[in-house]
Design a protein around this motif. Structure first.
Motif, PDB file in Angstrom:
ATOM      1  N   PHE A  41     -28.560 -35.740  10.511  1.00 20.11           N
ATOM      2  CA  PHE A  41     -27.464 -35.010   9.866  1.00 20.11           C
ATOM      3  C   PHE A  41     -26.739 -35.911   8.875  1.00 20.11           C
ATOM      4  CE2 PHE A  41     -23.135 -33.500   9.452  1.00 20.11           C
ATOM      5  CZ  PHE A  41     -23.290 -32.133   9.298  1.00 20.11           C
ATOM      6  N   PHE A  42     -26.625 -37.202   9.213  1.00 15.70           N
ATOM      7  CA  PHE A  42     -25.975 -38.167   8.322  1.00 15.70           C
ATOM      8  C   PHE A  42     -26.977 -38.830   7.371  1.00 15.70           C
ATOM      9  CE2 PHE A  42     -23.205 -37.884  12.021  1.00 15.70           C
ATOM     10  CZ  PHE A  42     -21.958 -37.740  11.426  1.00 15.70           C
ATOM     11  N   GLY A 128     -27.751 -32.324  19.343  1.00 18.99           N
ATOM     12  CA  GLY A 128     -27.566 -33.438  18.432  1.00 18.99           C
ATOM     13  C   GLY A 128     -26.982 -33.001  17.096  1.00 18.99           C
ATOM     14  N   THR A 129     -27.486 -31.904  16.554  1.00 11.55           N
ATOM     15  CA  THR A 129     -26.959 -31.396  15.285  1.00 11.55           C
ATOM     16  C   THR A 129     -25.530 -30.899  15.437  1.00 11.55           C
ATOM     17  OG1 THR A 129     -29.203 -30.742  14.620  1.00 11.55           O
ATOM     18  CG2 THR A 129     -27.373 -29.748  13.422  1.00 11.55           C
ATOM     19  N   ALA A 130     -25.238 -30.208  16.554  1.00 13.02           N
ATOM     20  CA  ALA A 130     -23.889 -29.708  16.793  1.00 13.02           C
ATOM     21  C   ALA A 130     -22.886 -30.847  16.925  1.00 13.02           C
ATOM     22  CB  ALA A 130     -23.882 -28.837  18.052  1.00 13.02           C
ATOM     23  N   ASP A 131     -23.254 -31.908  17.652  1.00 15.91           N
ATOM     24  CA  ASP A 131     -22.353 -33.050  17.809  1.00 15.91           C
ATOM     25  C   ASP A 131     -22.147 -33.784  16.488  1.00 15.91           C
ATOM     26  OD1 ASP A 131     -22.126 -32.421  20.444  1.00 15.91           O
ATOM     27  OD2 ASP A 131     -23.350 -34.070  21.193  1.00 15.91           O
ATOM     28  N   ALA A 132     -23.198 -33.897  15.687  1.00 18.06           N
ATOM     29  CA  ALA A 132     -23.073 -34.561  14.383  1.00 18.06           C
ATOM     30  C   ALA A 132     -22.157 -33.767  13.457  1.00 18.06           C
ATOM     31  CB  ALA A 132     -24.453 -34.734  13.753  1.00 18.06           C
ATOM     32  N   PRO A 221     -22.076 -35.755   4.710  1.00 14.94           N
ATOM     33  CA  PRO A 221     -21.231 -36.861   4.256  1.00 14.94           C
ATOM     34  C   PRO A 221     -22.063 -37.988   3.653  1.00 14.94           C
ATOM     35  CG  PRO A 221     -21.455 -36.894   6.645  1.00 14.94           C
ATOM     36  CD  PRO A 221     -22.122 -35.640   6.179  1.00 14.94           C
ATOM     37  N   THR A 222     -21.486 -38.695   2.703  1.00 16.21           N
ATOM     38  CA  THR A 222     -22.140 -39.836   2.088  1.00 16.21           C
ATOM     39  C   THR A 222     -21.858 -41.087   2.910  1.00 16.21           C
ATOM     40  OG1 THR A 222     -21.917 -38.876  -0.117  1.00 16.21           O
ATOM     41  CG2 THR A 222     -22.305 -41.232   0.001  1.00 16.21           C
ATOM     42  N   ILE A 223     -22.923 -41.815   3.262  1.00 15.84           N
ATOM     43  CA  ILE A 223     -22.790 -43.010   4.085  1.00 15.84           C
ATOM     44  C   ILE A 223     -22.609 -44.242   3.207  1.00 15.84           C
ATOM     45  CG2 ILE A 223     -23.930 -44.480   5.794  1.00 15.84           C
ATOM     46  CD1 ILE A 223     -23.111 -41.819   6.908  1.00 15.84           C
TER      47      ILE A 223
END
Length: 251
Positions: A41-42, A128-132, A221-223
């Protein structure tokens, strides 16, 4: 009186060892899929983060028992899985669609393992996607951070009370992403957009600016990756979590 066969105890231990092995493999598989979905996701590859092996075994506890809703979802999921396996096995016993030279027990075990792996994959991927998505927004459980570095040691950031953008740095990659972050180094009012620490691994700190409340479902989001140094720089966590040192020089 009948005596216990000497083969009984080794047989029990063998079955116990097999169950533990299968359980460990299932936990690791679930943890890996969860971490893969979360960091994807990130836009990060989980294989590049060099996460410890044991961490993948602990993640499934969060997937299955993280909160009352997840506990209920786990019960419903495994109830559905057991029913689905029974239905598939009964259909196969009535009419074998593919004739193979294998015994029925092997086919039954293959069906059971396949169904369980599929269920684990989708359950871990969903969670995992929901938590991200949660951690990328306002309800994030990740620590909000403030990066404090010596002047001109960071390609982003600004002096306190100054609006001057950094200069003298070179970049490789997408200039638009870099320009989008210039002027947005500080948190917005009312903490609508906050800088957070995603993870720190091998001396690198992965930061991101949280998504706005009205963010599109496809927005990510941009890391920003910051490498630690030996200059006493600090990475401070704002809130309930303790201060996290970026790197200390030991003096």
């Amino acid at each position: 009186m009948s005596e216990t066969s000497p083969q009984t105890q080794p047989n029990i231990l063998g079955k116990f060892a097999s169950i533990v092995t299968l359980l460990g493999a299932a936990l690791y598989f679930t943890g890996w899929i969860y971490r893969w979905a979360y960091f994807s996701f990130f836009q990060l590859e989980v294989t590049t983060l060099d996460l410890p092996f044991e961490s993948f075994l602990m993640v499934p506890l969060q997937v299955f028992l993280g909160d009352p809703f997840r506990c209920l979802l786990t019960v419903l999921t495994w109830t559905f899985t057991a029913i689905l396996i029974q239905i598939i096995l009964r259909l196969l016993k009535r009419q074998r669609l593919i004739k193979v030279n294998l015994n029925d027990s092997f086919i039954d075990e293959l069906v059971i393992v396949s169904v369980i792996l599929i269920i684990l994959f989708w359950l871990a991927r969903f969670q995992g996607t929901a938590d991200a998505r949660r951690d990328a927004g306002l309800q994030s459980t990740l620590p909000a951070v403030t990066v404090v570095t010596p002047e001109k040691h960071l390609g982003l950031g600004r002096k306190l009370g100054s609006t001057d953008n950094p200069s003298g740095f070179r970049i490789i990659g997408d200039a638009k992403r870099y320009n989008q972050l210039i002027g947005r180094e500080l948190n917005e009012q009312n903490d609508k957009r906050v800088w957070r620490l995603l993870i720190d691994r091998n001396g690198f700190f992965y930061l991101f600016r949280s998504l706005p409340p009205n963010a599109d479902s496809k927005e990510r989001p941009t890391i920003v990756v910051i490498q630690g140094s030996a200059n006493g720089d600090q990475l401070e966590s704002i809130g309930a979590l303790p201060l996290l040192p970026l790197l200390q020089n030991g003096t």
